[in-house]
Design a protein around this motif. Structure first.
Motif, PDB file in Angstrom:
ATOM      1  N   TYR A  91       0.842  -1.209   0.000  1.00 29.38           N
ATOM      2  CA  TYR A  91       0.000   0.000   0.000  1.00 29.38           C
ATOM      3  C   TYR A  91       0.869   1.247   0.000  1.00 29.38           C
ATOM      4  O   TYR A  91       0.596   2.226  -0.697  1.00 29.38           O
ATOM      5  N   LEU A  92       1.945   1.218   0.800  1.00 33.10           N
ATOM      6  CA  LEU A  92       2.857   2.362   0.876  1.00 33.10           C
ATOM      7  C   LEU A  92       3.653   2.498  -0.407  1.00 33.10           C
ATOM      8  O   LEU A  92       3.986   3.609  -0.835  1.00 33.10           O
ATOM      9  N   GLY A  93       3.973   1.368  -1.009  1.00 29.94           N
ATOM     10  CA  GLY A  93       4.720   1.426  -2.255  1.00 29.94           C
ATOM     11  C   GLY A  93       3.866   1.844  -3.427  1.00 29.94           C
ATOM     12  O   GLY A  93       4.378   2.137  -4.503  1.00 29.94           O
ATOM     13  N   GLY A  94       2.551   1.858  -3.203  1.00 27.76           N
ATOM     14  CA  GLY A  94       1.649   2.285  -4.275  1.00 27.76           C
ATOM     15  C   GLY A  94       1.475   1.241  -5.344  1.00 27.76           C
ATOM     16  O   GLY A  94       1.067   1.551  -6.460  1.00 27.76           O
TER      17      GLY A  94
ATOM     18  N   ARG B 269      -1.515   1.186  -7.047  1.00 25.49           N
ATOM     19  CA  ARG B 269      -2.734   1.270  -6.235  1.00 25.49           C
ATOM     20  C   ARG B 269      -3.521   2.515  -6.602  1.00 25.49           C
ATOM     21  O   ARG B 269      -2.947   3.575  -6.843  1.00 25.49           O
ATOM     22  N   PRO B 270      -4.855   2.440  -6.630  1.00 26.37           N
ATOM     23  CA  PRO B 270      -5.649   3.642  -6.911  1.00 26.37           C
ATOM     24  C   PRO B 270      -5.389   4.720  -5.861  1.00 26.37           C
ATOM     25  O   PRO B 270      -5.065   4.431  -4.712  1.00 26.37           O
ATOM     26  N   LEU B 271      -5.539   5.961  -6.263  1.00 19.84           N
ATOM     27  CA  LEU B 271      -5.403   7.073  -5.325  1.00 19.84           C
ATOM     28  C   LEU B 271      -6.482   6.994  -4.262  1.00 19.84           C
ATOM     29  O   LEU B 271      -7.632   6.662  -4.551  1.00 19.84           O
ATOM     30  N   ASN B 272      -6.106   7.292  -3.006  1.00 17.42           N
ATOM     31  CA  ASN B 272      -7.159   7.466  -2.008  1.00 17.42           C
ATOM     32  C   ASN B 272      -7.630   8.922  -2.057  1.00 17.42           C
ATOM     33  O   ASN B 272      -7.018   9.768  -2.724  1.00 17.42           O
ATOM     34  N   THR B 273      -8.704   9.234  -1.372  1.00 17.96           N
ATOM     35  CA  THR B 273      -9.312  10.566  -1.497  1.00 17.96           C
ATOM     36  C   THR B 273      -8.455  11.664  -0.869  1.00 17.96           C
ATOM     37  O   THR B 273      -8.546  12.820  -1.283  1.00 17.96           O
ATOM     38  N   VAL B 274      -7.628  11.323   0.114  1.00 18.85           N
ATOM     39  CA  VAL B 274      -6.721  12.321   0.699  1.00 18.85           C
ATOM     40  C   VAL B 274      -5.668  12.721  -0.329  1.00 18.85           C
ATOM     41  O   VAL B 274      -5.389  13.906  -0.543  1.00 18.85           O
TER      42      VAL B 274
END
Length: 329
Positions: free
Chosen positions: A167-170, A178-183
């Motif tokens: 998740y941190l590596g994207g 990984r898809p962008l989160n809203t933040v």
């Protein structure tokens, strides 16, 4: 003993910076009010002008009472209200909204560096005033169709906790990044929106700057903003997110400058400081490793650009020194 303590060094510093910003804004407002075609926009700017015009006087009185040299700031000589319009299609309110956004951050930070009740109250008043006009400008632009909202997205249902370092590596082993989160999306869109306004402003400055060195500097700044917009737009498109355009803020063909090179250079310096802070937040709140790396490159480019601008201002005698401490012999 005096009735209240003398101004602390930090209080002198933040009042000095506020004086510079408010005198710049007042002079620019006079031009935008003079050239406003829309009555509602004129009323917003006229009301803002009336509410902030007393604050440079308050700061001047504080400095005179404390024996601190009153800064020059910006004066009517820095603006020519009689030249043709440089910007059209709502740019005046777009610009004022951005200045109010910068002011909100500055005034909040200034409160944390003030100790005297009257200085804290002054910045509380300015904070409330700034929030009031930021909202007025935002609602005006939305109602006139001159500003678009950030993308609407469908979010996953339920609450989840991160349980994988990827998740941190994207990186998603199935779909790639990984898809962008809203933040992350919020900070990317805000950076795009801010740089579009900055690009519109600085290309206008480049069109009318009197000094060749300053003109070339502004052109360079416009290209930096274009590059940031392009790279961040690509990230949104990779996530199948539409990138709304900004329909407001056209540049006219006028070659006559309404502003002195000095006030335009200061304004660009202010926007650079704001951009560095915004990109820093974008770096801090992005959990995909590729995003902080990209924001860090933007920050490096903006810092170098701002440093180059400071050298130009010094060469031309446009950079006013903040109050200095006396060296003890």
């Amino acid at each position: 003993m005096p009735e209240q303590p003398y101004l602390a060094s930090s209080e002198i510093g933040v009042l000095w910076m506020t004086y510079q910003q408010k005198t710049m804004l007042l002079q620019m407002l006079e031009y935008f009010i003079e050239k406003a075609d829309d009555q509602e926009a004129r009323e917003i700017m006229t009301s803002l002008y009336g509410e902030i015009r007393t604050y440079p006087d308050k700061i001047r009185e504080l400095f005179e009472f404390e024996g601190v040299s009153v800064p020059v700031g910006f004066t009517p000589q820095d603006v020519d209200k009689h030249v043709p319009k440089l910007y059209d299609n709502g740019f005046d309110i777009i610009f004022i909204r951005m200045i109010k956004e910068i002011s909100m951050g500055m005034h909040t930070l200034n409160i944390t560096m003030a100790y005297r009740k009257d200085i804290i109250m002054l910045f509380r008043e300015l904070t409330a005033l700034t929030q009031k006009y930021y909202d007025k400008c935002t609602q005006y632009l939305l109602e006139k169709g001159l500003m678009t909202r950030s993308p609407y997205v469908t979010t996953q249902k339920g609450i989840e906790f991160v349980d994988n370092k990827s998740y941190l590596g994207g990186f998603n082993p199935i779909s790639g990044k990984r898809p962008l989160n809203t933040v992350e999306l919020a900070h990317i869109y805000h950076a795009i929106e801010s740089n579009i306004t900055g690009m519109q402003m600085i290309f206008g400055y480049a069109q009318v700057a009197k000094t060749r060195e300053v003109r070339e500097y502004f052109e360079k700044g416009g290209e930096i903003a274009k590059n940031i917009i392009a790279e961040l737009t690509e990230i949104l498109l990779e996530n199948d997110l539409q990138v709304p355009g900004t329909p407001g803020g056209n540049l006219t063909t006028s070659k006559e400058s309404p502003f002195s090179d000095k006030i335009m250079m200061y304004c660009v310096s202010l926007f650079c400081s704001f951009s560095l802070g915004g990109n820093s937040l974008g770096t801090s709140f992005s959990l995909r490793n590729d995003l902080p790396a990209k924001f860090s490159v933007f920050m490096k480019d903006i810092f170098q650009f701002a440093h180059e601008g400071a050298k130009i201002m010094i060469r031309h005698g446009w950079m006013e020194e903040p109050p200095q401490t006396e060296l003890k012999k």
